[in-house]
Design a protein around this motif. Structure first.
Motif, PDB file in Angstrom:
ATOM      1  N   THR A  42      60.150 -16.069  56.852  1.00  0.00           N
ATOM      2  CA  THR A  42      61.218 -16.145  55.860  1.00  0.00           C
ATOM      3  C   THR A  42      60.790 -15.341  54.644  1.00  0.00           C
ATOM      4  OG1 THR A  42      60.324 -18.161  54.883  1.00  0.00           O
ATOM      5  CG2 THR A  42      61.987 -18.435  56.583  1.00  0.00           C
ATOM      6  N   THR A  43      61.784 -14.795  53.954  1.00  0.00           N
ATOM      7  CA  THR A  43      61.528 -14.011  52.763  1.00  0.00           C
ATOM      8  C   THR A  43      62.609 -14.285  51.725  1.00  0.00           C
ATOM      9  OG1 THR A  43      61.236 -11.770  51.891  1.00  0.00           O
ATOM     10  CG2 THR A  43      62.736 -12.019  53.739  1.00  0.00           C
ATOM     11  N   ALA A  44      62.261 -14.159  50.472  1.00  0.00           N
ATOM     12  CA  ALA A  44      63.210 -14.415  49.395  1.00  0.00           C
ATOM     13  C   ALA A  44      64.189 -13.252  49.213  1.00  0.00           C
ATOM     14  CB  ALA A  44      62.465 -14.661  48.088  1.00  0.00           C
ATOM     15  N   ARG A  45      63.839 -12.067  49.640  1.00  0.00           N
ATOM     16  CA  ARG A  45      64.662 -10.872  49.404  1.00  0.00           C
ATOM     17  C   ARG A  45      65.783 -10.679  50.430  1.00  0.00           C
ATOM     18  NH1 ARG A  45      60.427  -6.104  47.993  1.00  0.00           N
ATOM     19  NH2 ARG A  45      59.409  -7.120  46.240  1.00  0.00           N
ATOM     20  N   GLU A  46      65.758 -11.367  51.533  1.00  0.00           N
ATOM     21  CA  GLU A  46      66.714 -11.208  52.629  1.00  0.00           C
ATOM     22  C   GLU A  46      66.693  -9.806  53.225  1.00  0.00           C
ATOM     23  OE1 GLU A  46      70.615 -12.618  51.808  1.00  0.00           O
ATOM     24  OE2 GLU A  46      69.912 -14.583  51.162  1.00  0.00           O
ATOM     25  N   ASP A  75      67.762 -14.828  55.595  1.00  0.00           N
ATOM     26  CA  ASP A  75      66.398 -14.664  55.085  1.00  0.00           C
ATOM     27  C   ASP A  75      65.336 -14.919  56.154  1.00  0.00           C
ATOM     28  OD1 ASP A  75      66.793 -17.380  55.323  1.00  0.00           O
ATOM     29  OD2 ASP A  75      65.702 -17.882  53.501  1.00  0.00           O
ATOM     30  N   ARG A  76      65.740 -15.077  57.416  1.00  0.00           N
ATOM     31  CA  ARG A  76      64.803 -15.325  58.520  1.00  0.00           C
ATOM     32  C   ARG A  76      64.746 -14.099  59.429  1.00  0.00           C
ATOM     33  NH1 ARG A  76      67.377 -19.642  61.502  1.00  0.00           N
ATOM     34  NH2 ARG A  76      65.587 -19.458  62.870  1.00  0.00           N
TER      35      ARG A  76
END
Length: 103
Positions: A42-46, A75-76
């Motif tokens: 997962t990431t905050a930036r999408e 975001d995954r």
């Protein structure tokens, strides 16, 4: 729900960094599941810096691993390890090696 995965995954919560190429800055991500063939993050930036990336696990002594994006959902992201870059291809030190042996 029908399980379609060929290999079992192990739930983890590991911090890592993703690098796309020499011009992109490292991006902090969280690994959520991991298997011998790949992982989910997962990431905050999408978004990720590219389709082919280097993954730097904080607990893996900084050894970069090549991976390619297989699927994405907001975001995954699901990534698969490139041949020769899988954790089982060498002796992975620490807790990650135990996770992969138990999977």
């Amino acid at each position: 729900m029908l399980e379609r995965r060929q290999k079992s995954r192990r739930r983890v919560c590991l911090s890592a960094q993703i690098v796309g190429d020499l011009t992109s800055a490292p991006q902090n991500v969280r690994l959520r599941t991991i298997s011998d063939g790949g992982f989910e993050l997962t990431t905050a930036r999408e978004c990720l810096p590219g389709e082919d990336v280097l993954v730097l696990l904080d607990r893996d002594n900084g050894k970069p691993r090549s991976a390619t994006v297989v699927w994405r959902s907001f975001d995954r992201f699901g990534l698969s390890f490139m041949p020769g870059s899988r954790p089982s291809d060498d002796a992975v030190p620490g807790p990650l090696s135990k996770l992969l042996r138990d999977a």
